[in-house]
Design an enzyme around this catalytic site. Structure first.
Site, PDB file in Angstrom:
ATOM      1  CD  GLU A  28      44.895  38.618  30.428  1.00  0.00           C
ATOM      2  OE1 GLU A  28      45.561  38.951  29.443  1.00  0.00           O
ATOM      3  OE2 GLU A  28      44.396  39.435  31.232  1.00  0.00           O
ATOM      4  CD  GLU A  46      50.181  41.168  36.230  1.00  0.00           C
ATOM      5  OE1 GLU A  46      50.024  42.352  35.942  1.00  0.00           O
ATOM      6  OE2 GLU A  46      50.031  40.256  35.412  1.00  0.00           O
ATOM      7  CG  HIS A  75      49.668  38.059  31.667  1.00  0.00           C
ATOM      8  ND1 HIS A  75      48.306  37.811  31.665  1.00  0.00           N
ATOM      9  CD2 HIS A  75      49.828  39.323  32.120  1.00  0.00           C
ATOM     10  CE1 HIS A  75      47.683  38.904  32.093  1.00  0.00           C
ATOM     11  NE2 HIS A  75      48.578  39.840  32.376  1.00  0.00           N
ATOM     12  N   GLY A 100      47.796  46.917  32.674  1.00  0.00           N
ATOM     13  CA  GLY A 100      47.064  46.598  31.446  1.00  0.00           C
ATOM     14  C   GLY A 100      46.259  47.797  30.958  1.00  0.00           C
ATOM     15  N   GLY A 101      44.974  47.831  31.330  1.00  0.00           N
ATOM     16  CA  GLY A 101      44.038  48.826  30.813  1.00  0.00           C
ATOM     17  C   GLY A 101      44.548  50.257  30.831  1.00  0.00           C
ATOM     18  CG  ASN A 147      50.080  42.815  29.211  1.00  0.00           C
ATOM     19  OD1 ASN A 147      50.256  42.656  27.997  1.00  0.00           O
ATOM     20  ND2 ASN A 147      49.468  41.914  29.966  1.00  0.00           N
ATOM     21  CD1 TRP A 148      49.611  48.695  25.894  1.00  0.00           C
ATOM     22  CD2 TRP A 148      50.460  48.733  23.820  1.00  0.00           C
ATOM     23  NE1 TRP A 148      50.181  49.934  25.697  1.00  0.00           N
ATOM     24  CE2 TRP A 148      50.705  49.984  24.432  1.00  0.00           C
ATOM     25  CE3 TRP A 148      50.904  48.527  22.512  1.00  0.00           C
ATOM     26  CZ2 TRP A 148      51.374  51.013  23.776  1.00  0.00           C
ATOM     27  CZ3 TRP A 148      51.577  49.558  21.866  1.00  0.00           C
ATOM     28  CH2 TRP A 148      51.799  50.789  22.492  1.00  0.00           C
ATOM     29  CE  LYS A 149      45.702  42.737  30.201  1.00  0.00           C
ATOM     30  NZ  LYS A 149      44.864  42.176  31.206  1.00  0.00           N
ATOM     31  N   GLY A 192      42.190  43.357  35.411  1.00  0.00           N
ATOM     32  CA  GLY A 192      41.106  43.801  34.534  1.00  0.00           C
ATOM     33  C   GLY A 192      39.745  43.839  35.216  1.00  0.00           C
ATOM     34  CB  SER A 215      42.656  47.019  39.013  1.00  0.00           C
ATOM     35  OG  SER A 215      41.854  46.035  38.365  1.00  0.00           O
TER      36      SER A 215
HETATM   37  C1  PEP Z   1      47.823  42.905  33.248  1.00  0.00           C
HETATM   38  O1  PEP Z   1      47.357  42.625  32.165  1.00  0.00           O
HETATM   39  O2  PEP Z   1      48.922  42.466  33.542  1.00  0.00           O
HETATM   40  C2  PEP Z   1      47.063  43.767  34.153  1.00  0.00           C
HETATM   41  C3  PEP Z   1      47.517  43.961  35.355  1.00  0.00           C
HETATM   42  O3  PEP Z   1      45.875  44.298  33.681  1.00  0.00           O
HETATM   43  P1  PEP Z   1      44.994  45.464  34.352  1.00  0.00           P
HETATM   44  O4  PEP Z   1      45.959  46.570  34.754  1.00  0.00           O
HETATM   45  O5  PEP Z   1      44.056  45.908  33.293  1.00  0.00           O
HETATM   46  O6  PEP Z   1      44.327  44.882  35.546  1.00  0.00           O
END
Ligand code: PEP
Length: 251
Positions: free
Chosen positions: A98, A168, A96, A234-235, A9-11, A174, A213
């Site tokens: 966010e 999640e 999501h 994500g990251g 997930n590049w956000k 994050g 994470s």
């Molecule tokens: C996400 O954005 O869905 C996510 C899990 O981010 P991260 O891996 O950076 O915690």
């Protein structure tokens, strides 16, 4: 047998040029994933969807990060399902955390979006999870249960076969504070039981991802849990090197 699934997930990251470069640079990773029966993909911003779709290996899953449930109309700033389908995009992240936190995405809104996606034979990746306050208050299962029940109410077993659920915990996204494998498996197993109650045996075909994470160093432990079929990342999905590490560590 559920196929493993690794989804980035590049956000709100990467310009279209950067997204195109990533797509070109990861062609052989998609090939490697495919040879090992693993589904792999990314969710870029709307503006980069076409660049990734056109330049990535054709087996790369390219998902949108959101959509509107109406086909068209007076919804400034929104993107509809026919607009996504025009570019061959048939996977969409829904709910999501966010979007739940910043865009008032409720379970009922998620429900309408999932309904529209399923009606178009698309794949919703329905994100659920509790906040830190809810976790600390011991309310994780109550919250997740409501998200699953309200978000998926009224669908048939045949329809939800295509669904992917991502657990999640909001406190792990994050933050570098990933949930232990015990917590992740406990909640993902609970989600599968809820899906079984709601839809019957098809629950065993629905893929459940853990997200929060996830990194190359910890992904293998999550995927060794019986009810975790993949990761929503994500990251660590932003750089080719760590994306490669996520894949090679689950081969
Ligand atoms: C996400 O954005 O869905 C996510 C899990 O981010 P991260 O891996 O950076 O915690």
């Amino acid at each position: 047998m559920r196929r493993k699934l690794l989804l980035g997930n590049w956000k709100m990251n990467k310009t279209s040029a950067e997204a195109k470069q990533f797509a070109l640079d990861t062609k052989e990773l998609v090939e490697l994933a495919s040879k090992n029966n693993i589904d792999i993909g990314v969710a870029p911003t709307y503006l980069s969807l076409a660049a990734v779709k056109e330049n990535a290996d054709k087996r790369m899953i390219v998902a949108a990060q959101n959509c509107h449930f109406k086909e068209s109309g007076a919804f400034t700033g929104e993107i509809s399902i026919p607009m996504l389908l025009e570019f061959g995009i048939d996977w969409v992240l829904i709910g999501h955390s966010e979007r739940r936190a910043y865009d008032n995405e409720t379970n009922l809104k998620c429900h309408d979006k999932i309904q529209a996606l399923l009606a178009n034979n698309m794949v919703p990746v329905y994100c659920v999870g509790e906040t830190l306050a809810e976790f600390d208050a011991g309310r994780t299962k109550e919250v997740v249960s409501r998200q699953i029940k309200e978000g998926l109410e009224g669908f048939s077993a045949e329809q939800v076969k295509r669904l992917v659920v991502a657990y999640e915990p909001v406190w792990s996204i994050g933050t570098g504070k990933n949930a232990s494998t015990e917590i992740a498996q406990d909640v993902c197993g609970f989600i599968r039981e809820l899906l079984r109650e709601q839809f019957g045996a098809v629950a065993d075909e629905i893929r459940i991802l853990y997200g929060g994470s996830v990194k190359p160093e910890n992904i293998k432990a999550y995927l060794s849990c019986p009810d975790i079929d993949g990761g929503l990342v994500g990251g660590a999905s932003l750089k080719r090197e760590s994306y490669e590490g996520l894949l090679t560590n689950i081969l």
